[in-house]
Design an enzyme around this catalytic site. Structure first.
Site, short mmCIF file in Angstrom:
data_model
loop_
_atom_site.label_atom_id
_atom_site.label_comp_id
_atom_site.label_asym_id
_atom_site.label_seq_id
_atom_site.Cartn_x
_atom_site.Cartn_y
_atom_site.Cartn_z
N GLU A 54 0.80 -1.28 -0.06
CA GLU A 54 0.08 0.07 0.01
C GLU A 54 0.75 1.29 0.01
OE1 GLU A 54 -1.60 -2.62 1.74
OE2 GLU A 54 -3.47 -2.04 2.05
N THR A 224 -7.13 0.06 -19.96
CA THR A 224 -6.65 -1.30 -19.36
C THR A 224 -5.12 -1.58 -19.87
OG1 THR A 224 -8.08 -2.20 -21.36
CG2 THR A 224 -8.86 -2.20 -19.24
#
Ligand code: DSN
Length: 425
Positions: A54, A224
């Site tokens: 993270e 994407t």
């Protein structure tokens, strides 16, 4: 000696082997699919899947990031180089989360957004009513011109000036023609909207110089990474320096937790492949192949939305053939040709049983097929369409398709890829 997967979970091992074999023995025309290189596959299946990270380089919430940081920085640098972007965030899990993060960075619930209508070729996340984007925002949508099947920029401008949306989207999932990103940028400027460009389908074409880029014109560019760009399944957001912080904060901590590091590494590998000259050849060949396929289909009397294609994608309106898209897609699949049934603009049929068939050339181009094979594919499609109930015919064609696939082995399905259009990094 069996692999550890074969030994530990023979059922999943067998199913993966069967799917791999299916991919290698059929002609795959779904325009959003492709074959990644063995190098991309290897990075995807690496130990990086074990790591939490993270945050961003220099500000992570877990220790042990000395290699992950380098991998993510390489992916970012390569993305910036390939697309000429000032900033890139490579953490979005896929295209829809990337689009959600773009909203989160700049919009409040209830803001007005303007994207292309789904049956006209837009994407769910550009404000379609069943999507979170259509529920949380006040969505207005433009359609393509009914006669030409193309985006009518005068109509978009008129609607944008009347509606004054916070966001104007360009891009979609069934757009067979070049998108005029400069015109969209001008319209957005005129009406005071932010301009979001979704390049998911055409990212590889842009990277290879086969389609104009919105980078430098749009406030935010989302994509994407697994379609024409030929990377792992994932997403990416590009933006100017001015918007960098807002985008990064929206992705983490705004929307997502830990990035998928194995995907980031595989994306870095795919972007390295996109930096090679052979990627330009591949991108241009995708378009040449699509044009050849479209021309032959037209000769056979197939009606193409917009009359043809400028990119990797062809949308066939089967209304004149009195054949629903689903019926033809299933018959083609039995003949070894994989496509997807799709709505066409102003479709009178339902989305789950629409009038259209959507096909494209990224996967067959990666396999090294060229215009000769495209003509053959169109001929097979015509034969199948003329007798959708003829299983003998479908079986014969499936056999011929298998022979062609043997001559054009796909990476990751046979361990080899002897094609000039593909760079095995
Ligand atoms: N599912 C993708 C496509 O096939 O175009 C869009 O998200």
């Amino acid at each position: 000696m069996p692999s550890s997967l074969e030994a530990n979970d023979p059922t999943i091992s067998r199913l993966i082997a069967q799917e791999t074999q299916r991919q290698g023995s059929k002609i795959r025309l779904i325009p959003s699919e492709n074959f990644v290189s063995s190098a991309v596959l290897e990075a995807t299946g690496s130990a990086l899947t074990n790591k939490y990270s993270e945050g961003y380089h220099g500000k992570r919430y877990y220790e042990g990031q000395e290699f992950i940081d380098q991998i993510e920085e390489l992916a970012i640098d390569r993305a910036k180089d390939v697309f000429g972007s000032a900033h890139a965030n490579v953490q979005p899990y896929s295209g829809s989360p990337a689009n959600l993060a773009a909203y989160l960075a700049f919009c409040e619930p209830g803001d007005k957004i303007m994207g292309m209508h789904l049956p006209s070729g837009g994407h769910l996340t550009h404000g379609w009513k069943v999507s979170i984007s259509g529920k949380f925002f006040n969505s207005v949508q433009y359609q393509v011109d009914k006669e030409t099947g193309r985006i009518d920029l005068d109509h978009v401008r008129e609607m944008a000036m009347k509606e004054r949306p916070k966001v104007l989207w360009a891009g979609g999932t069934a757009v067979p023609r070049t998108i005029d990103f400069s015109a969209f940028a001008e319209i957005a400027k005129e009406c005071g909207a932010l301009f979001f460009a979704d390049i998911a389908h055409i990212a590889g074409l842009i990277a290879g110089g086969a389609h104009p880029t919105p980078v430098g014109l749009a406030d935010v560019v989302t994509t994407t990474t697994h379609k024409t760009l030929r990377g792992p399944r994932g997403g990416m957001i590009m933006a100017s320096e001015e918007h960098a912080k807002a985008v990064d904060r929206a992705v983490f901590p705004g929307l997502q937790g830990g990035p998928h590091n194995h995907t980031t590494a595989a994306l870095a590998v795919a972007l390295h492949e996109a930096q090679q000259d052979s990627f330009k050849t591949y991108a241009h060949q995708i378009v040449s192949n699509a044009k050849a396929l479209a021309a032959r289909l037209s000769e056979h009397g197939f009606e193409l939305v917009s009359g043809g294609t400028d990119n990797h994608l062809i949308l066939i309106d089967l209304t004149n053939k009195e054949l629903p898209g689903k019926v033809l897609a299933k018959a083609l699949d039995r003949a070894g040709i994989v496509s997807n049934y799709n709505s066409v603009p102003y479709d009178t049929r339902k989305p789950f049983d629409p009038s259209g068939l959507r096909i494209g050339t990224p996967a067959v181009t990666t396999q090294g097929m060229g215009e000769t094979e495209m003509v053959k594919i169109a001929d097979w499609m015509n034969e199948v369409a003329n007798s959708v109930g003829d299983e003998g015919l479908q079986e014969r064609i499936a056999g011929e398709v298998r022979e062609v696939c043997k001559a054009f082995p796909a990476p990751g399905t046979s361990g080899t890829c002897g094609t000039s259009a593909h760079t095995a990094a």
